[in-house]
Design a protein around this motif. Structure first.
Motif, PDB file in Angstrom:
ATOM      1  N   ASP A  73       0.718  -1.086   0.371  1.00  0.00           N
ATOM      2  CA  ASP A  73      -0.138   0.216  -0.089  1.00  0.00           C
ATOM      3  C   ASP A  73       1.142   1.442   0.059  1.00  0.00           C
ATOM      4  O   ASP A  73       0.576   2.299  -0.624  1.00  0.00           O
ATOM      5  N   ALA A  74       1.627   1.157   0.995  1.00  0.00           N
ATOM      6  CA  ALA A  74       2.431   2.405   0.925  1.00  0.00           C
ATOM      7  C   ALA A  74       3.723   2.427  -0.711  1.00  0.00           C
ATOM      8  O   ALA A  74       3.669   3.456  -1.120  1.00  0.00           O
ATOM      9  N   LYS A  75       3.725   1.507  -1.307  1.00  0.00           N
ATOM     10  CA  LYS A  75       4.678   1.870  -2.676  1.00  0.00           C
ATOM     11  C   LYS A  75       3.386   2.568  -3.855  1.00  0.00           C
ATOM     12  O   LYS A  75       4.025   3.115  -4.225  1.00  0.00           O
ATOM     13  N   GLN A  76       2.017   1.832  -3.390  1.00  0.00           N
ATOM     14  CA  GLN A  76       1.146   2.185  -4.342  1.00  0.00           C
ATOM     15  C   GLN A  76       0.854   3.760  -3.969  1.00  0.00           C
ATOM     16  O   GLN A  76       1.474   4.618  -4.767  1.00  0.00           O
ATOM     17  N   ASN A  79       3.667   5.425  -5.726  1.00  0.00           N
ATOM     18  CA  ASN A  79       3.818   5.481  -7.081  1.00  0.00           C
ATOM     19  C   ASN A  79       2.361   6.614  -7.539  1.00  0.00           C
ATOM     20  O   ASN A  79       2.582   7.454  -8.049  1.00  0.00           O
ATOM     21  N   GLU A  80       1.584   6.568  -6.487  1.00  0.00           N
ATOM     22  CA  GLU A  80       0.534   7.785  -6.993  1.00  0.00           C
ATOM     23  C   GLU A  80       1.074   9.089  -6.812  1.00  0.00           C
ATOM     24  O   GLU A  80       0.903  10.269  -7.798  1.00  0.00           O
ATOM     25  N   LEU A  81       1.502   9.471  -5.877  1.00  0.00           N
ATOM     26  CA  LEU A  81       2.409  10.650  -5.444  1.00  0.00           C
ATOM     27  C   LEU A  81       3.315  11.170  -6.728  1.00  0.00           C
ATOM     28  O   LEU A  81       3.938  12.676  -6.493  1.00  0.00           O
ATOM     29  N   THR A  82       4.464  10.520  -6.897  1.00  0.00           N
ATOM     30  CA  THR A  82       5.551  10.519  -7.738  1.00  0.00           C
ATOM     31  C   THR A  82       4.978  10.544  -9.696  1.00  0.00           C
ATOM     32  O   THR A  82       5.653  10.363 -10.584  1.00  0.00           O
ATOM     33  N   ARG A  83       3.656  10.521  -9.362  1.00  0.00           N
ATOM     34  CA  ARG A  83       3.113   9.984 -10.844  1.00  0.00           C
ATOM     35  C   ARG A  83       3.790  11.319 -11.693  1.00  0.00           C
ATOM     36  O   ARG A  83       3.692  12.670 -11.542  1.00  0.00           O
TER      37      ARG A  83
END
Length: 107
Positions: A73-76, A79-83
């Protein structure tokens, strides 16, 4: 009646045989009985301990699975924050330009 006589005769034969055992034989048979009891108690103890360890292992595996879900969940979230679209949106909002070459990744 005949069966009672046979039973009594059998008991007398067994009783006489036990009385004729020497001390060494009695000690030997006694040690076999004691060894059997000790082994039985040891087996029960070891099985109980094994069940306890298996229970602990199952609990720890559940905790590991839960932590793995948290990590995923943290990795996801990262990824969402750095798109790119989100970064471009933030840059435009702040009046900055978005240059993909200036983005670094920290490990």
């Amino acid at each position: 009646m005949l069966q009672d006589n046979r039973r009594e005769a059998t008991m007398k034969v067994i009783g006489n045989k036990i009385k004729t055992f020497s001390r060494v034989e009695k000690a030997f048979y006694g040690s076999i009985v004691v060894t059997g009891l000790v082994l039985a108690i040891g087996i029960v103890f070891m099985q109980t301990r094994l069940l306890q360890v298996q229970s602990d292992m199952a609990r720890i595996n559940q905790e590991i699975s839960a932590k793995q879900v948290e990590i995923d969940d943290a990795k996801q979230a990262v990824n969402e924050l750095t798109r790119s679209a989100r970064l471009l949106e933030i840059a435009e909002k702040e009046g900055l330009s978005y240059n993909n070459d200036n983005i670094g990744v920290a490990n």
